[in-house]
Design a protein around this motif. Structure first.
Motif, PDB file in Angstrom:
ATOM      1  N   ILE A  34      68.729-113.842  50.829  1.00  0.00           N
ATOM      2  CA  ILE A  34      67.417-113.505  50.261  1.00  0.00           C
ATOM      3  C   ILE A  34      66.933-114.633  49.347  1.00  0.00           C
ATOM      4  O   ILE A  34      65.763-115.026  49.380  1.00  0.00           O
ATOM      5  N   LEU A  35      67.848-115.169  48.535  1.00  0.00           N
ATOM      6  CA  LEU A  35      67.486-116.263  47.636  1.00  0.00           C
ATOM      7  C   LEU A  35      67.167-117.530  48.422  1.00  0.00           C
ATOM      8  O   LEU A  35      66.242-118.274  48.064  1.00  0.00           O
ATOM      9  N   ALA A  36      67.934-117.788  49.483  1.00  0.00           N
ATOM     10  CA  ALA A  36      67.658-118.967  50.317  1.00  0.00           C
ATOM     11  C   ALA A  36      66.268-118.862  50.936  1.00  0.00           C
ATOM     12  O   ALA A  36      65.497-119.831  50.937  1.00  0.00           O
ATOM     13  N   GLY A  37      65.943-117.681  51.453  1.00  0.00           N
ATOM     14  CA  GLY A  37      64.611-117.481  52.017  1.00  0.00           C
ATOM     15  C   GLY A  37      63.526-117.608  50.969  1.00  0.00           C
ATOM     16  O   GLY A  37      62.448-118.143  51.237  1.00  0.00           O
ATOM     17  N   GLY A  38      63.820-117.134  49.751  1.00  0.00           N
ATOM     18  CA  GLY A  38      62.853-117.264  48.662  1.00  0.00           C
ATOM     19  C   GLY A  38      62.568-118.712  48.311  1.00  0.00           C
ATOM     20  O   GLY A  38      61.422-119.081  48.026  1.00  0.00           O
ATOM     21  N   ILE A  39      63.609-119.555  48.339  1.00  0.00           N
ATOM     22  CA  ILE A  39      63.424-120.990  48.066  1.00  0.00           C
ATOM     23  C   ILE A  39      62.560-121.630  49.148  1.00  0.00           C
ATOM     24  O   ILE A  39      61.656-122.425  48.857  1.00  0.00           O
ATOM     25  N   VAL A  40      62.825-121.287  50.407  1.00  0.00           N
ATOM     26  CA  VAL A  40      62.017-121.820  51.508  1.00  0.00           C
ATOM     27  C   VAL A  40      60.555-121.411  51.328  1.00  0.00           C
ATOM     28  O   VAL A  40      59.635-122.235  51.497  1.00  0.00           O
ATOM     29  N   ALA A  41      60.327-120.148  50.972  1.00  0.00           N
ATOM     30  CA  ALA A  41      58.954-119.672  50.751  1.00  0.00           C
ATOM     31  C   ALA A  41      58.309-120.400  49.583  1.00  0.00           C
ATOM     32  O   ALA A  41      57.138-120.808  49.653  1.00  0.00           O
ATOM     33  N   LEU A  42      59.060-120.588  48.497  1.00  0.00           N
ATOM     34  CA  LEU A  42      58.520-121.254  47.303  1.00  0.00           C
ATOM     35  C   LEU A  42      58.109-122.682  47.601  1.00  0.00           C
ATOM     36  O   LEU A  42      57.012-123.128  47.217  1.00  0.00           O
ATOM     37  N   VAL A  43      58.971-123.426  48.277  1.00  0.00           N
ATOM     38  CA  VAL A  43      58.652-124.824  48.608  1.00  0.00           C
ATOM     39  C   VAL A  43      57.419-124.889  49.506  1.00  0.00           C
ATOM     40  O   VAL A  43      56.534-125.736  49.320  1.00  0.00           O
ATOM     41  N   THR A  44      57.349-123.982  50.472  1.00  0.00           N
ATOM     42  CA  THR A  44      56.200-123.947  51.377  1.00  0.00           C
ATOM     43  C   THR A  44      54.912-123.650  50.615  1.00  0.00           C
ATOM     44  O   THR A  44      53.880-124.290  50.836  1.00  0.00           O
ATOM     45  N   LEU A  45      54.967-122.684  49.715  1.00  0.00           N
ATOM     46  CA  LEU A  45      53.771-122.281  48.967  1.00  0.00           C
ATOM     47  C   LEU A  45      53.345-123.325  47.949  1.00  0.00           C
ATOM     48  O   LEU A  45      52.158-123.600  47.776  1.00  0.00           O
ATOM     49  N   MET A  75      75.880-116.732  67.215  1.00  0.00           N
ATOM     50  CA  MET A  75      74.981-115.578  67.176  1.00  0.00           C
ATOM     51  C   MET A  75      74.799-114.994  65.770  1.00  0.00           C
ATOM     52  O   MET A  75      73.674-114.648  65.393  1.00  0.00           O
ATOM     53  N   PRO A  76      75.871-114.855  64.964  1.00  0.00           N
ATOM     54  CA  PRO A  76      75.650-114.363  63.595  1.00  0.00           C
ATOM     55  C   PRO A  76      74.697-115.249  62.804  1.00  0.00           C
ATOM     56  O   PRO A  76      73.921-114.752  61.977  1.00  0.00           O
ATOM     57  N   ALA A  77      74.739-116.555  63.058  1.00  0.00           N
ATOM     58  CA  ALA A  77      73.834-117.470  62.367  1.00  0.00           C
ATOM     59  C   ALA A  77      72.395-117.257  62.823  1.00  0.00           C
ATOM     60  O   ALA A  77      71.459-117.291  62.010  1.00  0.00           O
ATOM     61  N   VAL A  78      72.215-117.041  64.117  1.00  0.00           N
ATOM     62  CA  VAL A  78      70.872-116.785  64.645  1.00  0.00           C
ATOM     63  C   VAL A  78      70.299-115.515  64.020  1.00  0.00           C
ATOM     64  O   VAL A  78      69.126-115.463  63.623  1.00  0.00           O
ATOM     65  N   ILE A  79      71.134-114.494  63.914  1.00  0.00           N
ATOM     66  CA  ILE A  79      70.693-113.239  63.294  1.00  0.00           C
ATOM     67  C   ILE A  79      70.302-113.471  61.838  1.00  0.00           C
ATOM     68  O   ILE A  79      69.268-112.982  61.374  1.00  0.00           O
ATOM     69  N   ALA A  80      71.127-114.237  61.105  1.00  0.00           N
ATOM     70  CA  ALA A  80      70.832-114.519  59.699  1.00  0.00           C
ATOM     71  C   ALA A  80      69.537-115.319  59.555  1.00  0.00           C
ATOM     72  O   ALA A  80      68.738-115.055  58.654  1.00  0.00           O
ATOM     73  N   ILE A  81      69.315-116.276  60.434  1.00  0.00           N
ATOM     74  CA  ILE A  81      68.098-117.094  60.387  1.00  0.00           C
ATOM     75  C   ILE A  81      66.863-116.225  60.616  1.00  0.00           C
ATOM     76  O   ILE A  81      65.842-116.374  59.938  1.00  0.00           O
ATOM     77  N   MET A  82      66.956-115.296  61.582  1.00  0.00           N
ATOM     78  CA  MET A  82      65.841-114.406  61.858  1.00  0.00           C
ATOM     79  C   MET A  82      65.684-113.342  60.780  1.00  0.00           C
ATOM     80  O   MET A  82      64.613-112.752  60.618  1.00  0.00           O
ATOM     81  N   PRO A  87      61.176-116.207  59.909  1.00  0.00           N
ATOM     82  CA  PRO A  87      59.941-115.410  59.775  1.00  0.00           C
ATOM     83  C   PRO A  87      59.310-115.534  58.393  1.00  0.00           C
ATOM     84  O   PRO A  87      58.076-115.523  58.269  1.00  0.00           O
ATOM     85  N   VAL A  88      60.144-115.654  57.365  1.00  0.00           N
ATOM     86  CA  VAL A  88      59.620-115.797  56.005  1.00  0.00           C
ATOM     87  C   VAL A  88      58.850-117.104  55.870  1.00  0.00           C
ATOM     88  O   VAL A  88      57.779-117.147  55.240  1.00  0.00           O
ATOM     89  N   PHE A  89      59.361-118.170  56.468  1.00  0.00           N
ATOM     90  CA  PHE A  89      58.663-119.458  56.437  1.00  0.00           C
ATOM     91  C   PHE A  89      57.303-119.345  57.124  1.00  0.00           C
ATOM     92  O   PHE A  89      56.285-119.828  56.599  1.00  0.00           O
ATOM     93  N   ILE A  90      57.260-118.712  58.284  1.00  0.00           N
ATOM     94  CA  ILE A  90      55.995-118.569  59.016  1.00  0.00           C
ATOM     95  C   ILE A  90      54.991-117.766  58.195  1.00  0.00           C
ATOM     96  O   ILE A  90      53.807-118.124  58.100  1.00  0.00           O
ATOM     97  N   MET A  91      55.452-116.690  57.580  1.00  0.00           N
ATOM     98  CA  MET A  91      54.562-115.876  56.741  1.00  0.00           C
ATOM     99  C   MET A  91      54.104-116.659  55.509  1.00  0.00           C
ATOM    100  O   MET A  91      52.967-116.500  55.053  1.00  0.00           O
ATOM    101  N   ALA A  92      54.992-117.499  54.977  1.00  0.00           N
ATOM    102  CA  ALA A  92      54.631-118.311  53.808  1.00  0.00           C
ATOM    103  C   ALA A  92      53.541-119.321  54.162  1.00  0.00           C
ATOM    104  O   ALA A  92      52.651-119.602  53.348  1.00  0.00           O
ATOM    105  N   VAL A  93      53.609-119.880  55.370  1.00  0.00           N
ATOM    106  CA  VAL A  93      52.565-120.821  55.815  1.00  0.00           C
ATOM    107  C   VAL A  93      51.213-120.116  55.851  1.00  0.00           C
ATOM    108  O   VAL A  93      50.192-120.652  55.387  1.00  0.00           O
TER     109      VAL A  93
END
Length: 296
Positions: A34-45, A75-82, A87-93
């Motif tokens: 969740i924190l990793a995704g938050g960082i990706v969203a923050l940098v994008t925004l 596969m576990p990595a693919v699930i974690a990425i999704m 998706p969070v990055f796309i929504m952040a864009v």
């Protein structure tokens, strides 16, 4: 957490270091994703979509590499990425371009809707697919461990798994996006996050389509599983609008935040609260409880 966000925004190198460490830790402790995704969203925004994409790529590389090294499967990595990242990055864009949480939420609904259509087309009978997966993968583990469970409940649960996972995905994606938005507000625009969230309102056209899908899905869900699954996603999206109305009312009336605490406790304990909040969100699309003249 705010200190983490502040460190990440000191430069591209710091952002990459933070997301690499968080992504690596999430292989062992999944919620850290969740924190990793938050960082990706923050940098994008805060910076731009290109830098956000670079941060995303670093997170994905680490996630895949470590997962393959530890489990031998990607596969576990693919699930974690999704689950936490892509998706969070796309929504952040979209949020960066439109400055509208509603548009980002709308996109999340569309992505999950497309995913549901594809899953139903590929799998066919989703209930039977989940039941087969349980019998072949999970049941032997439970039997070996001596875990007691109600076998007659499993087929009923299999009918709901797709919808529940879809609802979980939308709530998780949008929550991570809001975490990134909150970090941005706290670091650069104090109070802006509250304003943005109070203005969250899905367009009337979306609300109209949503209510038709939701009602139809709830009525004929047993016959048309796809509509049943999509109806859950619709309710989850409208729930966020209902929460926005609740937060706005508490602020406008200068009420105690204890009302919001109680609301979230009830939402956690009683699944029916999601439907109540979704109904409030739906009515808000037409009655405009917050007195605004246009949707966001």
């Amino acid at each position: 957490m705010l200190a983490l966000a502040n460190y990440s925004m000191k430069g591209p190198m710091q952002a990459n270091i933070a997301v690499v460490l968080l992504s690596a830790l999430s292989v062992w402790i999944a919620p850290i994703g969740i924190l990793a995704g938050g960082i990706v969203a923050l940098v994008t925004l805060r910076v731009n979509a290109v830098e956000g994409a670079k941060t995303l790529i670093w997170a994905m590389i680490v996630q895949i590499a470590l997962t393959v090294m530890l489990s031998g499967s990607y596969m576990p990595a693919v699930i974690a990425i999704m689950e936490y990242l892509l998706p969070v990055f796309i929504m952040a864009v979209v949020l960066r371009e439109t400055n509208s949480l509603a548009q980002a939420l709308h996109l999340g609904m569309l992505m999950i809707g497309v995913g549901l259509v594809g899953f139903h087309l590929i799998v066919g009978d989703t209930s039977a697919w989940w039941l087969e997966l349980f019998n072949s993968q999970i049941k032997p583990l439970l039997d070996t461990a001596g875990v007691d469970y109600q076998s007659d409940f499993v087929p009923k649960m299999a009918q709901m798994v797709t919808m529940l996972l879809s609802v979980f995905a939308l709530i998780l994606w949008f929550s991570i996006l809001m975490l990134g938005r909150w970090w941005q507000s706290q670091l650069y625009y104090p109070g802006q996050f509250q304003t943005d969230f109070h203005q969250l309102m899905l367009p009337k056209s979306t609300a109209t389509i949503a209510v038709v899908i939701a009602i139809t899905g709830l009525i004929v869900g047993q016959e048309i599983r796809l509509l049943y699954d999509i109806s859950g996603v619709v309710i989850a999206a409208l729930m966020f609008q209902g929460l926005s109305v609740a937060h706005y009312m508490v602020k406008e009336r200068e009420a105690s935040n204890a009302w919001l605490v109680g609301l979230y406790v009830l939402l956690f304990l009683l699944p029916q609260m999601m439907l109540i909040l979704a109904t409030i969100g739906l009515l808000d699309s037409w009655m405009n409880f917050r007195g605004r003249g246009e949707t966001q």
